[in-house]
Write a protein that holds these residues in place. Structure first.
Motif, PDB file in Angstrom:
ATOM      1  N   LEU A   1       3.177  10.707   1.727  1.00  0.00           N
ATOM      2  CA  LEU A   1       2.502  11.761   0.969  1.00  0.00           C
ATOM      3  C   LEU A   1       1.173  12.138   1.602  1.00  0.00           C
ATOM      4  O   LEU A   1       0.755  13.297   1.563  1.00  0.00           O
ATOM      5  N   ARG A   2       0.516  11.158   2.202  1.00  0.00           N
ATOM      6  CA  ARG A   2      -0.778  11.424   2.847  1.00  0.00           C
ATOM      7  C   ARG A   2      -0.636  12.375   4.034  1.00  0.00           C
ATOM      8  O   ARG A   2      -1.574  13.088   4.390  1.00  0.00           O
ATOM      9  N   LEU A   3       0.550  12.406   4.619  1.00  0.00           N
ATOM     10  CA  LEU A   3       0.780  13.241   5.800  1.00  0.00           C
ATOM     11  C   LEU A   3       1.183  14.677   5.458  1.00  0.00           C
ATOM     12  O   LEU A   3       1.169  15.549   6.326  1.00  0.00           O
ATOM     13  N   LEU A   4       1.548  14.916   4.205  1.00  0.00           N
ATOM     14  CA  LEU A   4       2.031  16.244   3.843  1.00  0.00           C
ATOM     15  C   LEU A   4       0.904  17.281   3.874  1.00  0.00           C
ATOM     16  O   LEU A   4      -0.245  16.985   3.521  1.00  0.00           O
ATOM     17  N   PRO A   5       1.220  18.518   4.251  1.00  0.00           N
ATOM     18  CA  PRO A   5       0.218  19.592   4.144  1.00  0.00           C
ATOM     19  C   PRO A   5      -0.106  19.843   2.671  1.00  0.00           C
ATOM     20  O   PRO A   5       0.708  19.547   1.776  1.00  0.00           O
ATOM     21  N   TYR A   6      -1.277  20.393   2.410  1.00  0.00           N
ATOM     22  CA  TYR A   6      -1.737  20.551   1.033  1.00  0.00           C
ATOM     23  C   TYR A   6      -0.751  21.338   0.175  1.00  0.00           C
ATOM     24  O   TYR A   6      -0.527  21.004  -0.998  1.00  0.00           O
ATOM     25  N   ARG A   7      -0.181  22.389   0.721  1.00  0.00           N
ATOM     26  CA  ARG A   7       0.727  23.214  -0.083  1.00  0.00           C
ATOM     27  C   ARG A   7       1.874  22.368  -0.635  1.00  0.00           C
ATOM     28  O   ARG A   7       2.202  22.465  -1.819  1.00  0.00           O
ATOM     29  N   MET A   8       2.472  21.526   0.180  1.00  0.00           N
ATOM     30  CA  MET A   8       3.571  20.679  -0.259  1.00  0.00           C
ATOM     31  C   MET A   8       3.074  19.568  -1.184  1.00  0.00           C
ATOM     32  O   MET A   8       3.713  19.246  -2.192  1.00  0.00           O
ATOM     33  N   TYR A   9       1.916  19.015  -0.855  1.00  0.00           N
ATOM     34  CA  TYR A   9       1.392  17.912  -1.660  1.00  0.00           C
ATOM     35  C   TYR A   9       1.053  18.370  -3.078  1.00  0.00           C
ATOM     36  O   TYR A   9       1.410  17.717  -4.064  1.00  0.00           O
ATOM     37  N   PHE A  10       0.387  19.500  -3.196  1.00  0.00           N
ATOM     38  CA  PHE A  10       0.017  19.986  -4.527  1.00  0.00           C
ATOM     39  C   PHE A  10       1.243  20.430  -5.324  1.00  0.00           C
ATOM     40  O   PHE A  10       1.233  20.370  -6.558  1.00  0.00           O
ATOM     41  N   ALA A  11       2.294  20.846  -4.653  1.00  0.00           N
ATOM     42  CA  ALA A  11       3.536  21.159  -5.367  1.00  0.00           C
ATOM     43  C   ALA A  11       4.093  19.915  -6.026  1.00  0.00           C
ATOM     44  O   ALA A  11       4.661  19.969  -7.128  1.00  0.00           O
ATOM     45  N   ILE A  12       3.929  18.764  -5.371  1.00  0.00           N
ATOM     46  CA  ILE A  12       4.393  17.494  -5.936  1.00  0.00           C
ATOM     47  C   ILE A  12       3.491  17.041  -7.073  1.00  0.00           C
ATOM     48  O   ILE A  12       3.958  16.659  -8.152  1.00  0.00           O
ATOM     49  N   THR A  13       2.180  17.084  -6.865  1.00  0.00           N
ATOM     50  CA  THR A  13       1.280  16.553  -7.882  1.00  0.00           C
ATOM     51  C   THR A  13       1.249  17.437  -9.131  1.00  0.00           C
ATOM     52  O   THR A  13       0.969  16.933 -10.232  1.00  0.00           O
ATOM     53  N   ARG A  14       1.546  18.737  -9.005  1.00  0.00           N
ATOM     54  CA  ARG A  14       1.628  19.583 -10.206  1.00  0.00           C
ATOM     55  C   ARG A  14       2.722  19.093 -11.144  1.00  0.00           C
ATOM     56  O   ARG A  14       2.604  19.234 -12.363  1.00  0.00           O
ATOM     57  N   ARG A  15       3.769  18.527 -10.596  1.00  0.00           N
ATOM     58  CA  ARG A  15       4.860  18.002 -11.429  1.00  0.00           C
ATOM     59  C   ARG A  15       4.453  16.742 -12.189  1.00  0.00           C
ATOM     60  O   ARG A  15       5.173  16.345 -13.125  1.00  0.00           O
ATOM     61  N   MET A  16       3.361  16.129 -11.814  1.00  0.00           N
ATOM     62  CA  MET A  16       2.889  14.944 -12.499  1.00  0.00           C
ATOM     63  C   MET A  16       2.074  15.256 -13.742  1.00  0.00           C
ATOM     64  O   MET A  16       1.761  14.364 -14.533  1.00  0.00           O
ATOM     65  N   LEU A  17       1.742  16.528 -13.925  1.00  0.00           N
ATOM     66  CA  LEU A  17       0.881  16.893 -15.059  1.00  0.00           C
ATOM     67  C   LEU A  17       1.629  16.821 -16.372  1.00  0.00           C
ATOM     68  O   LEU A  17       2.809  17.183 -16.475  1.00  0.00           O
ATOM     69  N   ARG A  18       0.914  16.360 -17.388  1.00  0.00           N
ATOM     70  CA  ARG A  18       1.442  16.369 -18.750  1.00  0.00           C
ATOM     71  C   ARG A  18       1.092  17.695 -19.402  1.00  0.00           C
ATOM     72  O   ARG A  18       0.133  18.363 -19.006  1.00  0.00           O
ATOM     73  N   GLU A  19       1.833  18.036 -20.439  1.00  0.00           N
ATOM     74  CA  GLU A  19       1.489  19.227 -21.218  1.00  0.00           C
ATOM     75  C   GLU A  19       0.164  18.998 -21.942  1.00  0.00           C
ATOM     76  O   GLU A  19      -0.125  17.879 -22.362  1.00  0.00           O
ATOM     77  N   PRO A  20      -0.673  20.040 -22.043  1.00  0.00           N
ATOM     78  CA  PRO A  20      -1.961  19.871 -22.753  1.00  0.00           C
ATOM     79  C   PRO A  20      -1.742  19.282 -24.140  1.00  0.00           C
ATOM     80  O   PRO A  20      -0.834  19.660 -24.872  1.00  0.00           O
ATOM     81  N   GLY A  21      -2.579  18.314 -24.476  1.00  0.00           N
ATOM     82  CA  GLY A  21      -2.475  17.670 -25.782  1.00  0.00           C
ATOM     83  C   GLY A  21      -1.627  16.430 -25.794  1.00  0.00           C
ATOM     84  O   GLY A  21      -1.650  15.670 -26.784  1.00  0.00           O
ATOM     85  N   GLN A  22      -0.867  16.172 -24.732  1.00  0.00           N
ATOM     86  CA  GLN A  22      -0.031  14.985 -24.686  1.00  0.00           C
ATOM     87  C   GLN A  22      -0.835  13.777 -24.228  1.00  0.00           C
ATOM     88  O   GLN A  22      -1.754  13.882 -23.467  1.00  0.00           O
TER      89      GLN A  22
END
Length: 255
Positions: A234-255
């Protein structure tokens, strides 16, 4: 732990979690361990089980004088150690809705500046001797920023950078500086997480892996390696790909 001569370790952050398990592992491997944490009573209880191999000296990594007193007490009773493991750490998850500068300050004081204080206390003695080892417990969370862990991850990234920066000069003086980068380990700290923790291992398993790594000479000790290698990718990925992955880690607001 692989066979070899008995060593003397100073393990700071030895009262619980990975630190406590590592004490058990090192003692079982025939080594002597000076154990430090803030609570002397807890340390004394552990030392009483192996009084010939464990010396208990309380210290607070956020207090330079406290660490210096423990160092002097060790020198008086057991002499200089072969290896110092700066393992004290703190953790608290934090999302953007709970953004709190005081949490950043707390974790940086314990995790990062605590390591800086430890290095300050031991470096001159090791350099004069022309030998010794300083080991910092960082984390794979320091490789790249992860959601909900910005205070912790920033402190661990700083520790890795610190070790990398100091290693060439220390090596020139005959002193090794190394890092332990654990993944998810079942402790009271990771129990605070409310998300799945891939590859989480028990403290005893982490201690076994760390002890084996300490017997070698590599700069980095991963515990476990599998999840550590995933984080390296993951450390080697370009930012565009990395942030696409980390966005999936977000919880819905209020959770």
């Amino acid at each position: 732990m692989t066979a070899g001569r008995a060593r003397t370790y100073w393990l700071v952050g030895a009262s619980s979690g990975i630190g406590a398990a590592l004490v058990d592992r090192l003692v079982a491997g025939g080594h002597r361990v000076v154990i430090s944490a803030r609570r002397q009573a807890v340390l004394d209880e552990r030392a009483a089980r192996d009084p010939e191999r464990i010396l208990a000296l309380a210290a607070d990594v956020t207090d330079l004088d406290s660490l210096a007193r423990a160092w002097d007490g060790m020198l008086d009773r057991w002499g200089m150690p072969d290896s110092v493991i700066l393992n004290a750490g703190d953790y608290e998850p934090m999302g953007l809705a709970d953004f709190d500068p005081t949490l950043f300050e707390r974790l940086m004081r314990v995790n990062f500046l605590g390591a800086v204080n430890g290095i300050q206390v031991v470096k001159d003695g090791f350099i004069r001797r022309g030998a010794g080892e300083i080991v910092l417990t960082a984390s794979v969370a320091g490789y790249r920023g992860l959601p909900y862990s910005s205070p912790y991850g920033a402190s661990k990234a700083a520790m890795i950078n610190l070790a990398e920066s100091l290693r060439p000069e220390f090596a020139r003086e005959g002193v090794a500086i190394r890092v332990i980068n654990p993944g998810f380990v079942r402790t009271a700290l990771t129990d605070k997480n409310d998300f799945p923790m891939p590859g989480r291992i028990e403290p005893e398993d982490a201690a076994r892996r760390i002890a084996a790594g300490l017997a070698g000479r590599g700069f980095e000790i991963l515990a476990p390696r599998g999840f550590g290698y995933v984080m390296k990718v993951l450390r080697l990925l370009p930012y565009r790909m990395y942030f696409a992955i980390t966005r999936r880690m977000l919880r819905e607001p209020g959770q």
